[in-house]
Design a protein around this motif. Structure first.
Motif, short mmCIF file in Angstrom:
data_model
loop_
_atom_site.label_atom_id
_atom_site.label_comp_id
_atom_site.label_asym_id
_atom_site.label_seq_id
_atom_site.Cartn_x
_atom_site.Cartn_y
_atom_site.Cartn_z
N ALA A 34 39.89 42.25 -37.28
CA ALA A 34 40.11 42.84 -38.70
C ALA A 34 39.68 43.86 -38.52
CB ALA A 34 39.41 41.57 -39.32
N GLN A 35 40.21 44.69 -39.31
CA GLN A 35 39.30 46.49 -39.67
C GLN A 35 39.43 46.44 -41.09
OE1 GLN A 35 42.29 48.70 -37.22
NE2 GLN A 35 40.41 49.08 -35.96
N VAL A 36 38.06 46.57 -41.46
CA VAL A 36 37.95 46.48 -42.99
C VAL A 36 37.33 48.11 -43.45
CG1 VAL A 36 36.50 45.64 -44.49
CG2 VAL A 36 37.00 44.40 -42.96
N PRO A 37 38.33 49.04 -43.86
CA PRO A 37 38.08 50.03 -45.16
C PRO A 37 37.05 50.10 -45.82
CG PRO A 37 39.65 49.10 -45.43
CD PRO A 37 40.08 48.36 -44.52
N ILE A 38 36.37 51.11 -45.34
CA ILE A 38 35.46 51.49 -46.85
C ILE A 38 35.91 51.48 -47.98
CG2 ILE A 38 33.69 53.52 -47.68
CD1 ILE A 38 33.67 54.41 -44.60
N GLU A 39 36.04 51.27 -48.98
CA GLU A 39 35.66 50.81 -50.78
C GLU A 39 34.67 51.09 -51.41
OE1 GLU A 39 39.08 48.98 -51.01
OE2 GLU A 39 40.39 49.21 -49.18
N LEU A 40 34.38 51.95 -52.13
CA LEU A 40 33.65 52.05 -53.47
C LEU A 40 33.32 50.89 -53.83
CD1 LEU A 40 30.56 53.97 -54.45
CD2 LEU A 40 32.94 54.60 -56.04
N ALA A 41 34.22 49.94 -53.89
CA ALA A 41 34.14 48.84 -55.29
C ALA A 41 33.27 47.30 -54.19
CB ALA A 41 35.31 48.25 -56.09
N LEU A 42 33.68 47.85 -52.92
CA LEU A 42 33.25 46.74 -51.69
C LEU A 42 31.64 46.92 -52.08
CD1 LEU A 42 33.64 44.29 -50.08
CD2 LEU A 42 33.91 46.34 -47.81
N ARG A 43 31.45 48.19 -51.72
CA ARG A 43 29.85 48.07 -51.98
C ARG A 43 28.94 48.06 -53.23
NH1 ARG A 43 25.99 50.40 -55.54
NH2 ARG A 43 28.26 52.20 -55.39
N GLU A 44 30.18 48.28 -54.21
CA GLU A 44 29.49 47.65 -55.51
C GLU A 44 29.61 46.42 -56.10
OE1 GLU A 44 31.27 51.57 -58.31
OE2 GLU A 44 32.32 49.86 -58.35
N SER A 45 30.46 45.45 -55.03
CA SER A 45 30.31 44.28 -55.74
C SER A 45 29.38 43.68 -54.83
CB SER A 45 31.68 43.28 -55.29
OG SER A 45 31.92 43.57 -53.55
N GLY A 46 28.62 44.50 -53.76
CA GLY A 46 27.10 43.76 -52.98
C GLY A 46 26.23 43.63 -54.07
N ASP A 47 25.91 44.78 -55.12
CA ASP A 47 25.05 45.07 -55.41
C ASP A 47 25.18 44.21 -56.49
OD1 ASP A 47 24.14 46.53 -53.91
OD2 ASP A 47 25.27 48.60 -55.11
N THR A 48 26.49 43.33 -57.33
CA THR A 48 26.46 42.63 -58.93
C THR A 48 26.49 41.41 -58.51
OG1 THR A 48 28.64 43.14 -58.59
CG2 THR A 48 27.57 45.21 -59.53
N GLY A 49 27.20 40.66 -57.43
CA GLY A 49 27.33 39.34 -56.78
C GLY A 49 27.91 38.95 -57.62
N THR A 50 29.45 40.11 -57.49
CA THR A 50 31.13 39.22 -57.87
C THR A 50 31.36 39.61 -56.37
OG1 THR A 50 30.73 39.50 -59.55
CG2 THR A 50 32.90 38.98 -58.54
N PRO A 51 31.35 38.81 -55.07
CA PRO A 51 32.22 39.39 -53.63
C PRO A 51 33.40 40.32 -53.48
CG PRO A 51 31.31 36.29 -53.51
CD PRO A 51 30.95 37.74 -55.40
N PHE A 52 33.26 41.06 -53.16
CA PHE A 52 35.01 42.09 -53.39
C PHE A 52 36.42 40.92 -53.55
CE2 PHE A 52 37.24 45.02 -52.09
CZ PHE A 52 37.89 45.96 -52.24
N VAL A 53 36.77 39.84 -52.68
CA VAL A 53 37.68 39.23 -52.13
C VAL A 53 38.37 38.05 -53.61
CG1 VAL A 53 37.08 38.93 -49.84
CG2 VAL A 53 36.55 37.23 -51.36
N LEU A 54 37.33 37.58 -54.60
CA LEU A 54 37.48 37.75 -56.03
C LEU A 54 37.80 38.98 -57.01
CD1 LEU A 54 34.17 35.32 -55.71
CD2 LEU A 54 36.25 34.93 -54.83
N ARG A 55 37.84 39.95 -57.42
CA ARG A 55 38.37 40.90 -57.53
C ARG A 55 39.91 40.67 -57.78
NH1 ARG A 55 34.60 45.18 -58.75
NH2 ARG A 55 36.32 46.61 -58.47
N ASP A 56 39.81 41.03 -59.06
CA ASP A 56 41.84 41.35 -59.06
C ASP A 56 42.09 42.36 -58.61
OD1 ASP A 56 41.73 38.55 -61.17
OD2 ASP A 56 41.31 40.18 -62.85
N GLY A 57 43.49 41.95 -57.64
CA GLY A 57 44.08 42.79 -57.85
C GLY A 57 44.28 43.56 -55.89
N ASP A 58 44.37 43.71 -55.03
CA ASP A 58 45.03 44.02 -54.11
C ASP A 58 44.69 45.44 -53.43
OD1 ASP A 58 45.52 41.41 -53.25
OD2 ASP A 58 47.82 41.63 -53.64
N SER A 59 43.84 44.91 -52.58
CA SER A 59 43.25 46.72 -51.97
C SER A 59 43.43 46.66 -50.47
CB SER A 59 42.19 46.96 -52.04
OG SER A 59 41.03 46.54 -51.38
#
Length: 378
Positions: A320-345
């Protein structure tokens, strides 16, 4: 309408699961008594594993909801107690399958749990973020998943998965907290906030051993270990305790990161483990106009994949190649894994695809019993 029988109430309590152990409270013999009055009042006695069980309100609510659904029930009262030493001993024996002493269930030849040790050559490449999102994505797909935060000095998994409740102890057995349907254990759950862990090799080895043997993991489909960067004591201990574990190498596109990531994978040659693949994190930053900016260069993941394949003598793919996304960093700080968020990226698609590919890999037959025996011969 007549009140239900005590037997009918007992039958419904099979549907109440212990939030930590994930088994019916009836199977765990936590239901002490069931009393039904002619008025329809049902009093359920429940013995908790410990007096300070942090999830007693959850158990109370679940018992109340299940019993209230029965015809003829006018009210439900849950009376909490605490297991005796004899009850706890019986519970420990049940959970360990009759084994008296702690043992690492994942090291048994018959274990079907897939074990991935997520490592990197250096810190700061997003290894823990990849681990947390892999665990959440696998659990969302219906798998039973556990995570060992084996990065003793730099633990971060509890925050990234939003774990707030501490583990529960049943004497010498530890019940891991569950968040996003993932069982988690970390040294961070046993230390004071802001206090560093200052341990040498033997203590690190013992901590990992306790995480694997003293924690009740249940029947897991996948166990992920978030290893510290490099090839130190923990990496060696994992190979000794979990010889059937496979290594997942995380790097960034940067040449400096790729060079040290390769060394983290080469350790498999000495420990007789297999490198399942490479993940390139922070691969690029997408721009509003659709172009990409390679903040950390390019080609690092492909380089690690090619060099490990050549050194180890088998294909080590770039998974896999995982691009940089601001929401990915934010999810790590808030404790809600990025993959569980609504929507695709692009990042969610890369992580979910990675989780799917690792989830559906078949286990080899090495060390596993085939259930056959010779019938005779000369």
């Amino acid at each position: 309408m007549s009140a239900p029988t005590a037997e009918a109430v007992q039958a419904e309590l099979v549907n109440v699961m212990d939030p930590e152990i994930r088994r019916p409270i009836t199977e765990l013999k936590m239901v002490r008594s069931v009393d039904v009055e002619p008025s329809g009042l049902v009093v359920v006695g429940v013995d908790l594993t410990t007096e300070g069980c942090p999830l007693k309100e959850t158990i109370t609510r679940d018992v109340t909801n299940v019993v209230s659904a029965l015809d003829g029930v006018s009210d439900v009262r849950v009376e909490m107690g605490v297991m005796t030493e004899e009850q706890r001993k019986e519970l420990r024996s049940t959970l360990r399958g009759g084994a008296a002493e702690p043992e690492i269930p994942f090291s048994k030849p018959g274990s079907l749990t897939r074990i991935y040790a997520v490592t990197s050559g250096k810190g700061g490449v997003g290894k823990s973020s990849v681990t947390a999102n892999l665990a959440a994505a696998m659990a969302a797909d219906g798998l039973k998943v556990g995570v060992v935060d084996a990065d003793i000095y730099g633990f971060s998994i509890p925050r990234m998965l939003g774990v707030e409740l501490p583990p529960t102890k049943v004497d010498d057995m530890i019940m891991p907290p569950v968040q996003h349907d993932v069982k988690v254990i970390s040294i961070g759950m046993f230390t004071q906030n802001g206090r560093p862990v200052v341990w040498r090799g033997p203590m690190l080895h013992r901590a990992l051993q306790q995480f694997l043997a003293d924690v009740f993991w249940g029947d897991l489909d996948v166990l992920l270990l978030d290893l510290p960067p490099g090839t130190g004591d923990i990496a060696i201990s994992v190979a000794q305790m979990l010889p059937n574990s496979e290594i997942l190498v995380v790097t960034t596109p940067q040449v400096a990161a790729a060079e040290v990531a390769q060394r983290a994978g080469i350790i498999a040659e000495q420990t007789n483990q297999r490198v399942v693949g490479v993940v390139e994190n922070m691969s690029w930053l997408a721009q509003p106009d659709g172009t990409r900016v390679d903040l950390f260069g390019s080609g690092g993941g492909e380089r690690v994949s090619a060099e490990l394949s050549e050194s180890l003598g088998y294909d080590v793919p770039l998974l896999a190649q995982v691009p940089i996304e601001l929401a990915l960093r934010e999810s790590g700080d808030t404790g809600t894994p990025f993959v569980l968020r609504d929507g695709d990226s692009p990042a969610t698609e890369a992580l979910r695809s990675l989780a799917s590919s690792l989830s559906h890999r078949s286990r080899g037959l090495a060390g596993r019993s085939l259930g056959i025996s010779p019938v005779g011969g000369r």
